[in-house]
Design a protein around this motif. Structure first.
Motif, PDB file in Angstrom:
ATOM      1  N   ARG A 259       0.810  -1.224   0.000  1.00  0.00           N
ATOM      2  CA  ARG A 259       0.000   0.000   0.000  1.00  0.00           C
ATOM      3  C   ARG A 259       0.843   1.274   0.000  1.00  0.00           C
ATOM      4  O   ARG A 259       0.319   2.359   0.113  1.00  0.00           O
ATOM      5  CB  ARG A 259      -0.922   0.006   1.226  1.00  0.00           C
ATOM      6  CG  ARG A 259      -1.951  -1.118   1.205  1.00  0.00           C
ATOM      7  CD  ARG A 259      -3.038  -0.860   2.240  1.00  0.00           C
ATOM      8  NE  ARG A 259      -3.996  -1.942   2.221  1.00  0.00           N
ATOM      9  CZ  ARG A 259      -4.042  -2.903   3.136  1.00  0.00           C
ATOM     10  NH1 ARG A 259      -3.173  -2.900   4.121  1.00  0.00           N
ATOM     11  NH2 ARG A 259      -4.945  -3.854   3.085  1.00  0.00           N
ATOM     12  N   ASP A 260       2.157   1.114  -0.057  1.00  0.00           N
ATOM     13  CA  ASP A 260       3.023   2.306  -0.050  1.00  0.00           C
ATOM     14  C   ASP A 260       2.821   3.116  -1.330  1.00  0.00           C
ATOM     15  O   ASP A 260       2.944   2.589  -2.431  1.00  0.00           O
ATOM     16  CB  ASP A 260       4.496   1.899   0.063  1.00  0.00           C
ATOM     17  CG  ASP A 260       4.853   1.489   1.486  1.00  0.00           C
ATOM     18  OD1 ASP A 260       3.981   1.626   2.352  1.00  0.00           O
ATOM     19  OD2 ASP A 260       5.977   1.030   1.724  1.00  0.00           O
ATOM     20  N   GLY A 261       2.493   4.386  -1.136  1.00  0.00           N
ATOM     21  CA  GLY A 261       2.289   5.247  -2.305  1.00  0.00           C
ATOM     22  C   GLY A 261       3.616   5.806  -2.785  1.00  0.00           C
ATOM     23  O   GLY A 261       4.193   5.349  -3.769  1.00  0.00           O
ATOM     24  N   ALA A 262       4.131   6.800  -2.046  1.00  0.00           N
ATOM     25  CA  ALA A 262       5.383   7.443  -2.440  1.00  0.00           C
ATOM     26  C   ALA A 262       6.545   6.472  -2.284  1.00  0.00           C
ATOM     27  O   ALA A 262       6.579   5.634  -1.380  1.00  0.00           O
ATOM     28  CB  ALA A 262       5.619   8.680  -1.586  1.00  0.00           C
ATOM     29  N   LYS A 263       7.501   6.597  -3.193  1.00  0.00           N
ATOM     30  CA  LYS A 263       8.691   5.736  -3.164  1.00  0.00           C
ATOM     31  C   LYS A 263       9.439   5.854  -1.847  1.00  0.00           C
ATOM     32  O   LYS A 263       9.979   4.876  -1.327  1.00  0.00           O
ATOM     33  CB  LYS A 263       9.583   6.155  -4.345  1.00  0.00           C
ATOM     34  CG  LYS A 263      10.865   5.370  -4.472  1.00  0.00           C
ATOM     35  CD  LYS A 263      11.739   5.922  -5.585  1.00  0.00           C
ATOM     36  CE  LYS A 263      13.100   5.243  -5.589  1.00  0.00           C
ATOM     37  NZ  LYS A 263      14.030   5.814  -6.569  1.00  0.00           N
ATOM     38  N   THR A 264       9.444   7.070  -1.260  1.00  0.00           N
ATOM     39  CA  THR A 264      10.253   7.311  -0.060  1.00  0.00           C
ATOM     40  C   THR A 264       9.586   6.826   1.220  1.00  0.00           C
ATOM     41  O   THR A 264      10.085   7.081   2.306  1.00  0.00           O
ATOM     42  CB  THR A 264      10.557   8.818   0.074  1.00  0.00           C
ATOM     43  OG1 THR A 264       9.317   9.543   0.015  1.00  0.00           O
ATOM     44  CG2 THR A 264      11.467   9.293  -1.029  1.00  0.00           C
ATOM     45  N   MET A 265       8.450   6.127   1.133  1.00  0.00           N
ATOM     46  CA  MET A 265       7.783   5.644   2.346  1.00  0.00           C
ATOM     47  C   MET A 265       8.506   4.449   2.959  1.00  0.00           C
ATOM     48  O   MET A 265       8.269   4.104   4.104  1.00  0.00           O
ATOM     49  CB  MET A 265       6.322   5.297   2.052  1.00  0.00           C
ATOM     50  CG  MET A 265       5.459   6.525   1.859  1.00  0.00           C
ATOM     51  SD  MET A 265       3.742   6.144   1.555  1.00  0.00           S
ATOM     52  CE  MET A 265       3.180   5.658   3.178  1.00  0.00           C
ATOM     53  N   SER A 266       9.368   3.786   2.195  1.00  0.00           N
ATOM     54  CA  SER A 266      10.178   2.704   2.747  1.00  0.00           C
ATOM     55  C   SER A 266      11.645   3.111   2.673  1.00  0.00           C
ATOM     56  O   SER A 266      12.031   3.946   1.850  1.00  0.00           O
ATOM     57  CB  SER A 266       9.978   1.412   1.949  1.00  0.00           C
ATOM     58  OG  SER A 266      10.536   1.529   0.656  1.00  0.00           O
ATOM     59  N   LEU A 267      12.468   2.497   3.534  1.00  0.00           N
ATOM     60  CA  LEU A 267      13.893   2.837   3.541  1.00  0.00           C
ATOM     61  C   LEU A 267      14.547   2.411   2.222  1.00  0.00           C
ATOM     62  O   LEU A 267      15.402   3.116   1.690  1.00  0.00           O
ATOM     63  CB  LEU A 267      14.576   2.157   4.733  1.00  0.00           C
ATOM     64  CG  LEU A 267      16.002   2.606   5.038  1.00  0.00           C
ATOM     65  CD1 LEU A 267      16.075   4.104   5.280  1.00  0.00           C
ATOM     66  CD2 LEU A 267      16.559   1.859   6.246  1.00  0.00           C
ATOM     67  N   TYR A 268      14.124   1.253   1.697  1.00  0.00           N
ATOM     68  CA  TYR A 268      14.654   0.796   0.400  1.00  0.00           C
ATOM     69  C   TYR A 268      14.323   1.817  -0.694  1.00  0.00           C
ATOM     70  O   TYR A 268      15.189   2.196  -1.488  1.00  0.00           O
ATOM     71  CB  TYR A 268      14.069  -0.572   0.041  1.00  0.00           C
ATOM     72  CG  TYR A 268      14.404  -1.041  -1.360  1.00  0.00           C
ATOM     73  CD1 TYR A 268      15.633  -1.628  -1.641  1.00  0.00           C
ATOM     74  CD2 TYR A 268      13.499  -0.882  -2.411  1.00  0.00           C
ATOM     75  CE1 TYR A 268      15.952  -2.054  -2.923  1.00  0.00           C
ATOM     76  CE2 TYR A 268      13.808  -1.305  -3.692  1.00  0.00           C
ATOM     77  CZ  TYR A 268      15.036  -1.891  -3.944  1.00  0.00           C
ATOM     78  OH  TYR A 268      15.351  -2.299  -5.221  1.00  0.00           O
ATOM     79  N   GLY A 269      13.077   2.277  -0.720  1.00  0.00           N
ATOM     80  CA  GLY A 269      12.675   3.263  -1.731  1.00  0.00           C
ATOM     81  C   GLY A 269      13.437   4.563  -1.598  1.00  0.00           C
ATOM     82  O   GLY A 269      13.814   5.189  -2.589  1.00  0.00           O
ATOM     83  N   LEU A 270      13.693   4.978  -0.345  1.00  0.00           N
ATOM     84  CA  LEU A 270      14.420   6.219  -0.092  1.00  0.00           C
ATOM     85  C   LEU A 270      15.867   6.126  -0.582  1.00  0.00           C
ATOM     86  O   LEU A 270      16.391   7.052  -1.208  1.00  0.00           O
ATOM     87  CB  LEU A 270      14.398   6.520   1.410  1.00  0.00           C
ATOM     88  CG  LEU A 270      15.206   7.743   1.856  1.00  0.00           C
ATOM     89  CD1 LEU A 270      14.415   9.007   1.631  1.00  0.00           C
ATOM     90  CD2 LEU A 270      15.609   7.630   3.319  1.00  0.00           C
ATOM     91  N   LEU A 271      16.515   4.978  -0.294  1.00  0.00           N
ATOM     92  CA  LEU A 271      17.946   4.848  -0.603  1.00  0.00           C
ATOM     93  C   LEU A 271      18.207   4.395  -2.037  1.00  0.00           C
ATOM     94  O   LEU A 271      19.337   4.515  -2.524  1.00  0.00           O
ATOM     95  CB  LEU A 271      18.595   3.850   0.361  1.00  0.00           C
ATOM     96  CG  LEU A 271      18.599   4.228   1.853  1.00  0.00           C
ATOM     97  CD1 LEU A 271      19.178   3.096   2.685  1.00  0.00           C
ATOM     98  CD2 LEU A 271      19.383   5.507   2.095  1.00  0.00           C
ATOM     99  N   ASN A 272      17.189   3.867  -2.704  1.00  0.00           N
ATOM    100  CA  ASN A 272      17.436   3.251  -4.008  1.00  0.00           C
ATOM    101  C   ASN A 272      17.562   4.284  -5.129  1.00  0.00           C
ATOM    102  O   ASN A 272      16.645   4.476  -5.928  1.00  0.00           O
ATOM    103  CB  ASN A 272      16.348   2.234  -4.347  1.00  0.00           C
ATOM    104  CG  ASN A 272      16.703   1.434  -5.596  1.00  0.00           C
ATOM    105  OD1 ASN A 272      17.865   1.421  -6.021  1.00  0.00           O
ATOM    106  ND2 ASN A 272      15.728   0.788  -6.187  1.00  0.00           N
ATOM    107  N   HIS A 273      18.721   4.920  -5.175  1.00  0.00           N
ATOM    108  CA  HIS A 273      19.061   5.780  -6.310  1.00  0.00           C
ATOM    109  C   HIS A 273      20.095   5.059  -7.183  1.00  0.00           C
ATOM    110  O   HIS A 273      20.891   5.706  -7.879  1.00  0.00           O
ATOM    111  CB  HIS A 273      19.578   7.133  -5.824  1.00  0.00           C
ATOM    112  CG  HIS A 273      18.483   8.022  -5.308  1.00  0.00           C
ATOM    113  ND1 HIS A 273      17.807   8.921  -6.103  1.00  0.00           N
ATOM    114  CD2 HIS A 273      17.903   8.095  -4.096  1.00  0.00           C
ATOM    115  CE1 HIS A 273      16.877   9.536  -5.392  1.00  0.00           C
ATOM    116  NE2 HIS A 273      16.918   9.052  -4.160  1.00  0.00           N
TER     117      HIS A 273
END
Length: 920
Positions: A301-315
């Motif tokens: 259910r995570d909308g924005a990519k940055t809602m999880s630590l993986y999404g935040l760091l995954n550049h």
């Protein structure tokens, strides 16, 4: 969905009979490849219609009454469903192909942990490595559980084994599943259906998001493993000489895994695998509750990519980098030296903006999935295009090396040299012959037309055919110009000559200009599509046919040469895999630097203390995910976890005041520090934690028959059995799922056990304000509270002027106690009806000190009244008990005698405390 293909079956009756005779397979969906589309039948058709089309209207009946439920999928729909089924729904897939008239056979099989057969269909969209694990357990009454596992990632051809002792909750097994990111777990079939240990393993695997495959006990036997392992392994050892083979349980698991993956059936696997022993203690342990509490990986259910630590760091710019990041997040390091090595590399890219941007935008962005490429060569599925893609990576290596060698800061030169530059130089040197071969044999100029062919001058026959192809191409260009003049259309902007995948070489007019060919017999329309109208002429058709024939002849003539080139390129698989590992590591480190610099406030490099030493002190700490949300101005807080002074922190305060955010951000920062990333704080020093254990939120599992409170108790039991002195424990609202008295009793007992027996660093957010009394007994307990500003005011309502209390949440954590919860304030925020709010306030006042002070005739008891009343009441009760036991009074006589004793004691009946009890 309008273009969904129609099912065409020559002999419907035979197919229906064949399908109905297939044995049922739980959790397996059978899909039939029919060339240019796919079909599914029976229960599978219903499943697909609900999950893909969201309606049963797409189901058609095949064959005579009652008919076989059938549904069709285009290639695109099938591929989307395949990804969803494997990665989200944890299903197994069988893809059947026709093997003659009305005969079908399984051509491909796939499961969440085994994607080898369908890698092409997935198009490389695999976020994390598909790890599969088999487990074998030996449990004896009164003893610990011995657990043996074997796991594999087929993409890198490694087998890992380990054996360890576990508790009755299998905490270590759960940590291992999370460390490895296991997608599928092989467990022995429970024949009795009552095997408690197997059920526990199944539950844990399910909680960790693993698909579960059951196999018979015979598959876990070790009789063939001594023959199979030496054939698979690179090193020419007999299986018995490997130290890992002393692990008997792990070898049983290895036998089951090798059989399930069908590794022995493919001779290309022989001599390609490596066997290593996994050390569970080299990484921080995480359980599934911590994974959810820290929002480590993206949720459904995570909308924005940055809602999880993986999404935040995954550049990361490469697929291999993204997969390595997911692995690192689940494997935080326990070694200070290892952490500091990563930190120094991150710091190099943080301080050198040009180097960081060059790596991300110029070099890493162009790197394909090298592990997947190596796998294609290994499976002999590679073609000339794959050789060229490898070559295109090779020619970029000097750019990587040059950028790294030009780093000016001396303190970073050696770390970068050791980790990247020297390894890239070695790879570059190893690839020299491959580069030379490709430049000699492959027509690189033809890549502009997306053609992958051998140079014509490399072979006399190819040269002759190439000349004729070039002549035809010139003639087609002349035809293009001629048609442009005839139709008075610009041949660069309006009229195009294109090689269409269906129609071959033909002309395309933009749709606005399409009217100019109507009613002109020399132009034949092929099709009308979004991007224009395709048409041809009889002259172009003739040239196209000749061109296609010559191209086929060219491909047949060069096929032998292509096979030779691909075979030579296949010998570079070990170098490609080594390069993949180096570039993936570089990609993750650069991504850490990117995030550290581009955060709303830059991250800082933390100081790390060896395990068992030092404290955790954070200045102006923030939650990295929350600060990235839109319209959030994050309030920073300091953190002080000092040995012997503030090991156990109790945090009280208003609902929605920020208690949960505060305790979670400490866990997230600790994990970020131990993977080598910078952290969101102005200053940071941290002790190394051996595990993060969490009990956060009401993780109901009613569907699985587990209540909110039961789930809470299971998570807490895991903490109490797994935690050590060097663990970090995060508990949020323990004991809410049962009565206030039971909940508080449990919270107190659990807290006291953590403080006295375990001695771990712990953060406990609670509404049980009485818990703060622990600080009187234990000096290592500290009380913190979330600050709320309360202002008294008035407001006018229908019943006149009323007092109103305004609550402003400041999200600041300070020392001390907050003895209010402000739950009714939250109800006001979400606009409860005013009558409900007023009733809630009245009842809360009544119950606040259990005194019944709103009852008629209530008298507030003083401290002396309470002591005197308690003493007198105890005396009366003891006298009554003695008479009941000595005289054998009936129940009616007991009640009557109690009344006589109480009413006969005038001092007791006039006591204010006793009157309060009577009022209740």
């Amino acid at each position: 969905m309008a273009s969904r293909p129609e099912l065409k079956e020559e002999d419907e009756t035979s197919f229906c009979k064949f399908f109905r005779n297939l044995p049922p397979r739980d959790d397996t969906i059978r899909i039939f490849d029919r060339g240019d589309y796919y079909s599914s039948h029976g229960e599978d058709a219903k499943y697909i219609s609900n999950h893909v089309y969201h309606t049963t209207a797409v189901i058609r009946k095949l064959g005579r009454d009652p008919g076989l439920e059938s549904v069709t999928m285009t290639v695109t729909v099938f591929r989307n469903f395949l990804r969803d089924a494997l990665f989200r729904l944890s299903k197994r897939i069988e893809i059947w192909q026709s093997s003659g008239r009305m005969a079908w056979k399984v051509a491909k099989q796939a499961s969440p942990g085994n994607l080898q057969d369908v890698e092409e269909d997935l198009g490389g969209q695999v976020e994390s490595a598909p790890i599969m694990l088999a487990v074998k357990v030996s449990a004896k009454a009164g003893e610990g559980r011995n657990v043996g596992v074997c796991f594999a990632d087929a993409s890198v051809r490694e087998l890992g084994v380990t054996e360890f002792l576990d508790n009755d909750l299998y905490s270590n097994f759960e940590s291992l599943l999370i460390q490895l990111g296991v997608k599928e777990c092989l467990i022995q079939i429970d024949v009795s259906k009552k095997d408690v240990e197997l059920n526990k393993l199944r539950t844990i695997a399910d909680n960790c998001g693993c698909a579960i495959a059951e196999r018979g006990a015979a598959d876990f036997g070790t009789k063939d493993i001594d023959q199979d392992l030496p054939r698979l392994l690179k090193d020419e050892y007999a299986a018995g000489t490997l130290p890992q083979t002393d692990l008997k349980l792990a070898m049983g698991a290895a036998a089951a895994l090798i059989k399930y993956l069908g590794v022995m059936a493919d001779s290309s696997n022989f001599g390609q695998y490596q066997l290593y022993q996994h050390d569970l203690s080299q990484y921080m342990k995480l359980d599934s509750a911590a994974l959810k509490a820290l929002n480590l990986m993206p949720g459904p259910r995570d909308g924005a990519k940055t809602m999880s630590l993986y999404g935040l760091l995954n550049h990361c710019k490469t697929p291999t980098g993204s997969r390595l990041l997911a692995q690192w997040l689940k494997q935080p390091l326990m070694s200070v030296a290892g952490i500091e090595r990563r930190q120094q590399l991150v710091e190099a890219f943080v301080n050198d903006t040009e180097l960081r941007q060059t790596m991300q935008e110029e070099h890493l962005r162009a790197i394909p999935d090298l592990y997947r490429l190596a796998k294609k060569f290994q499976r002999k599925a590679a073609n000339l295009e794959d050789v060229v893609r490898t070559y295109q990576v090779v020619i970029r290596l000097p750019g990587f090396i040059h950028a790294l060698e030009n780093v000016m800061d001396e303190q970073y030169k050696d770390p970068l040299e050791a980790e990247y530059t020297s390894k890239l130089r070695e790879c570059d040197a190893s690839f020299a012959k491959l580069q030379e071969m490709v430049e000699t044999t492959v027509d690189l100029d033809a890549l502009d037309n997306h053609e992958f062919i051998i140079k014509s001058e490399f072979d006399e026959n190819l040269g002759t055919i190439r000349k004729r192809l070039d002549r035809l191409r010139r003639e087609m260009n002349e035809e293009h110009m001629s048609v442009g003049r005839d139709l008075n259309q610009d041949t660069e902007k309006k009229l195009f000559l294109e090689n269409h995948r269906v129609h071959g070489w033909c002309f395309r007019l933009t749709r606005n200009e399409a009217g100019c060919i109507r009613n002109k017999k020399q132009y034949q329309e092929c099709s009308t599509q979004k991007n224009g109208v395709y048409f041809t002429t009889s002259s172009l058709q003739a040239k196209r046919r000749e061109f296609d024939q010559l191209s086929d002849t060219y491909n047949r003539t060069q096929s032998g040469l292509v096979n030779e080139v691909v075979t030579v390129a296949s010998s570079y698989i070990p170098v490609v895999e080594k390069l993949a590992a180096v570039l993936a590591h570089l990609d993750v480190i650069v991504a850490f630097a990117h995030v550290s610099v581009h955060a709303p406030t830059s991250y800082t490099r933390p100081t790390m203390h060896p395990r068992g030493t030092g404290n955790t002190i954070l200045k102006e700490a923030r939650h990295p995910c929350l600060e990235m949300q839109d319209d959030v101005s994050f309030i920073t807080n300091d953190v002080s976890l000092v040995r012997g002074e503030s090991e156990f922190s109790i945090i009280t305060g208003p609902n929605m005041g920020g208690k949960s955010t505060y305790i979670r951000q400490i866990g997230v920062i600790a994990l970020m520090a131990q993977i080598g990333c910078f952290v969101p704080a102005s200053e940071a020093e941290l002790s190394i934690f051996d595990s993060i254990l969490a009990r956060v939120g009401a993780s109901d599992s009613q569907i699985k028959g587990v209540s909110t409170f039961m789930a809470e108790m299971l998570e807490t039991a895991n903490i109490l059995k797994s935690a050590t002195k060097e663990s970090l424990i995060i508990i949020d609202e323990l004991g809410r799922g049962t009565s206030t008295y039971d909940g508080f009793g449990l919270a107190w007992a659990i807290s006291e056990h953590i403080v006295k027996e375990i001695g771990a660093f712990a953060l406990f957010a609670t509404h049980f304000h009485e818990l703060t009394a622990l600080v009187k007994t234990y000096p290592q307990v500290q009380n913190l509270h979330v600050v709320a500003h309360i202002s008294e005011g008035t407001e006018e309502s229908g019943s006149g002027v009323q007092k109103k209390r305004e609550v402003t949440l400041l999200y600041k954590v300070e020392e001390g106690i907050c003895d209010q919860s402000f739950g009714i304030h939250v109800a006001e925020l979400v606009r409860f009806p005013q009558k409900v709010i007023n009733m809630a306030k009245r009842k809360a006042d009544e119950l606040e000190d259990f005194s019944g002070k709103h009852e008629e005739g209530f008298v507030q008891a003083s401290k002396n009244d309470v002591e005197d009343g308690s003493r007198m009441l105890k005396r009366v009760l003891l006298q009554w008990k003695g008479e009941v036991e000595s005289q054998g009074l009936t129940k009616t006589q007991q009640i009557s005698r109690m009344k006589e004793l109480v009413l006969g004691d005038k001092a007791l009946t006039e006591n204010a405390f006793f009157k309060g009890i009577q009022a209740l």
